[in-house]
Design an enzyme around this catalytic site. Structure first.
Site, PDB file in Angstrom:
ATOM      1  N   ASP A  10     -78.715   1.594  59.865  1.00  0.00           N
ATOM      2  CA  ASP A  10     -78.610   1.726  58.401  1.00  0.00           C
ATOM      3  C   ASP A  10     -79.390   2.959  57.927  1.00  0.00           C
ATOM      4  O   ASP A  10     -80.334   2.869  57.152  1.00  0.00           O
ATOM      5  CB  ASP A  10     -79.121   0.469  57.688  1.00  0.00           C
ATOM      6  CG  ASP A  10     -80.583   0.152  58.010  1.00  0.00           C
ATOM      7  OD1 ASP A  10     -81.241  -0.510  57.165  1.00  0.00           O
ATOM      8  OD2 ASP A  10     -81.089   0.586  59.069  1.00  0.00           O
ATOM      9  N   HIS A 240     -90.141   2.733  63.250  1.00  0.00           N
ATOM     10  CA  HIS A 240     -89.788   1.422  63.829  1.00  0.00           C
ATOM     11  C   HIS A 240     -88.600   1.507  64.788  1.00  0.00           C
ATOM     12  O   HIS A 240     -88.606   0.890  65.844  1.00  0.00           O
ATOM     13  CB  HIS A 240     -89.397   0.444  62.705  1.00  0.00           C
ATOM     14  CG  HIS A 240     -90.387   0.300  61.606  1.00  0.00           C
ATOM     15  ND1 HIS A 240     -91.460  -0.566  61.654  1.00  0.00           N
ATOM     16  CD2 HIS A 240     -90.451   0.901  60.389  1.00  0.00           C
ATOM     17  CE1 HIS A 240     -92.146  -0.494  60.533  1.00  0.00           C
ATOM     18  NE2 HIS A 240     -91.580   0.389  59.750  1.00  0.00           N
TER      19      HIS A 240
HETATM   20  O1  RIB Z   1     -88.538  -3.235  58.798  1.00  0.00           O
HETATM   21  C1  RIB Z   1     -88.202  -1.952  59.268  1.00  0.00           C
HETATM   22  C2  RIB Z   1     -86.725  -1.843  59.491  1.00  0.00           C
HETATM   23  O2  RIB Z   1     -86.041  -1.975  58.240  1.00  0.00           O
HETATM   24  C3  RIB Z   1     -86.300  -0.476  60.045  1.00  0.00           C
HETATM   25  O3  RIB Z   1     -85.119  -0.616  60.791  1.00  0.00           O
HETATM   26  C4  RIB Z   1     -86.005   0.309  58.806  1.00  0.00           C
HETATM   27  O4  RIB Z   1     -85.089   1.383  59.045  1.00  0.00           O
HETATM   28  C5  RIB Z   1     -85.367  -0.739  57.940  1.00  0.00           C
HETATM   29  O5  RIB Z   1     -83.997  -0.845  58.326  1.00  0.00           O
HETATM   30 CA    CA Z   2     -83.139   0.758  60.250  1.00  0.00          CA
END
Ligand code: RIB
Ligand code: CA
Length: 313
Positions: A10, A240
Site C-alpha cells: 500500500d 517497517h
Molecule cells: O504499521 C506499519 C505498517 O502500516 C506499514 O506497512 C506501513 O506502510 C503501513 O502500511
Molecule cells: Ca505498508
C-alpha cells in the site's frame, strides 16, 4: 538461491523503501506488485506502485486490488503519515505506465498456479487481497511457499490502538481469514520493526549509495520522519516493510518463535494479534487455531548494513 516473491503493498513511504530494497536484491525475483488500500486509497497505491517500477527502470506487473475492508466502512487512510500523495508530498510526476488488467487477488492466484510451491507472498499492507485470493482459490495454501507479513504486535503495544498494528487493524476480518489458512506465515510485527529507529544519517547514506532509488526514499522520507519524530529530541523513522524481505535473504538475522495465533475482530480487540507461543496455553481457542512464526528479535547492525549494501549494488 533466488526467491520468487509477490509484493502486496500500500505504497506508502516505507513500502517504497522496501520495494526498492527487493528490486535491488540479487536473490529476490519480484514477480509483481499487488496493491491494496491502507496508507492511501487503492487507486493511489496502484499509481504509486507504477511510479516506483518506472523509477527503477523495470518492467514488472502492477495490479490494483481491494479498496475497502472485508467488513466495515472505507478506511480514513494514513495521509498524516505518508502525505496526501503517499510519497511525502514531493510532487512526484504521475507514471506513464499502465496497470496489469487483473485484480491483485487474480494475479496472486495465476502466479501461484504458474509456479506451484515456489512463491513467497510478502504482504506489507492490509490483507484483503490475500483473503480474497483464498476465497477464490481454496487450494492457494498448497500452491504458496510461505507468507511473510509485516503486521501485528505480539508482545508490544499497537500503533493504531493500544493493542493493534495498522495493517492488521485496517482489515481485521481479512487478517483473520489469512491467519486461519493452512500455510506457513512468518509475521514481522512492531516487536521488531519498532525496535530499530533509523536516523537521518541512514537515509542520507541510502541516497549517497543509490542516488536514484535512495534519493527518492530520502526525499519522500522527510515528511514521514517529521511524523515519527513528534515529541522526540532527535529525528527518527521506521522502515517497517523491509523486514519480511530481509528475512528471506538472511533469516539468521532474526529470532522467530512459533505458536498459535488468533486475530481480534471485535470493537476493542479489532486487529489484535493474540499470539500464544508453543506450550503456553491449554485453551482450545488457541490450540485449535493455525500456527504462525513470529519475529521477536533482529540484529540491528546487520540489518542496517544489509539495507545499505543492497541499495549500493
Ligand atoms: O504499521 C506499519 C505498517 O502500516 C506499514 O506497512 C506501513 O506502510 C503501513 O502500511
Ligand atoms: Ca505498508
Amino acid at each position: 538461491m533466488t526467491h520468487k516473491i509477490i509484493l502486496d503493498t500500500d505504497p506508502g513511504i516505507d513500502d517504497a523503501m522496501a520495494i526498492f530494497f527487493a528490486f535491488q536484491a540479487k536473490e529476490i525475483d519480484v514477480l509483481g506488485l499487488t496493491t491494496v488500500y491502507g496508507n492511501v486509497p487503492v487507486e493511489m497505491a496502484a499509481q504509486n506502485a507504477l511510479s516506483l517500477v518506472e523509477l527503477a527502470g523495470l518492467d514488472i506487473p502492477v495490479c490494483k486490488g481491494v479498496g475497502r475492508p472485508w467488513v466495515g466502512p472505507e478506511s480514513t487512510y494514513a495521509h498524516f503519515v505518508h502525505g496526501d500523495d503517499g510519497f511525502g508530498n514531493i510532487d512526484h510526476p504521475p507514471s506513464s505506465r499502465t496497470l496489469d488488467p487483473r485484480s491483485s487477488a487474480q494475479f496472486i492466484i495465476d502466479k501461484a498456479r504458474e509456479f506451484p510451491g515456489e512463491i513467497t507472498i510478502v504482504a506489507v499492507g492490509p490483507l484483503g487481497n490475500l483473503a480474497l485470493a483464498l476465497r477464490l482459490e481454496p487450494e492457494l495454501p498448497k500452491l504458496i511457499k510461505a507468507v511473510n507479513i509485516m503486521g501485528g504486535a505480539a508482545f508490544v503495544p499497537g500503533n493504531v490502538t493500544p493493542v493493534a498494528e495498522a495493517n492488521i487493524w485496517n482489515d481485521a476480518h481479512a487478517a483473520d481469514i489469512v491467519f486461519s489458512a493452512d500455510w506457513t506465515i512468518n509475521m514481522f510485527g512492531l516487536d521488531v520493526t519498532y525496535d530499530v529507529p533509523f536516523a537521518p544519517q541512514f537515509i542520507d547514506t541510502l541516497a549517497e549509495v543509490n542516488p536514484i532509488l535512495g534519493g527518492f526514499v530520502a526525499k519522500a522520507s522527510q515528511f514521514y520522519m517529521e511524523f515519527y519524530s513528534q515529541g522526540k529530541d532527535e529525528q527518527v523513522c521506521f522502515f517497517h516493510d523491509a523486514y519480511p524481505i530481509a528475512h528471506l535473504m538472511h533469516p539468521e538475522l532474526f529470532e522467530m518463535t512459533n505458536g498459535n495465533m488468533r486475530i481480534g475482530t471485535g470493537e476493542l480487540d479489532k486487529g489484535q494479534t493474540m499470539f500464544a507461543p508453543a506450550n503456553t496455553t491449554m485453551s482450545p481457542l488457541w490450540l485449535e487455531s493455525q500456527k504462525s512464526n513470529v519475529a521477536t528479535q533482529v540484529d540491528h547492525e546487520a540489518l542496517t548494513e544489509l539495507f545499505v549494501s543492497t541499495y549500493a549494488l
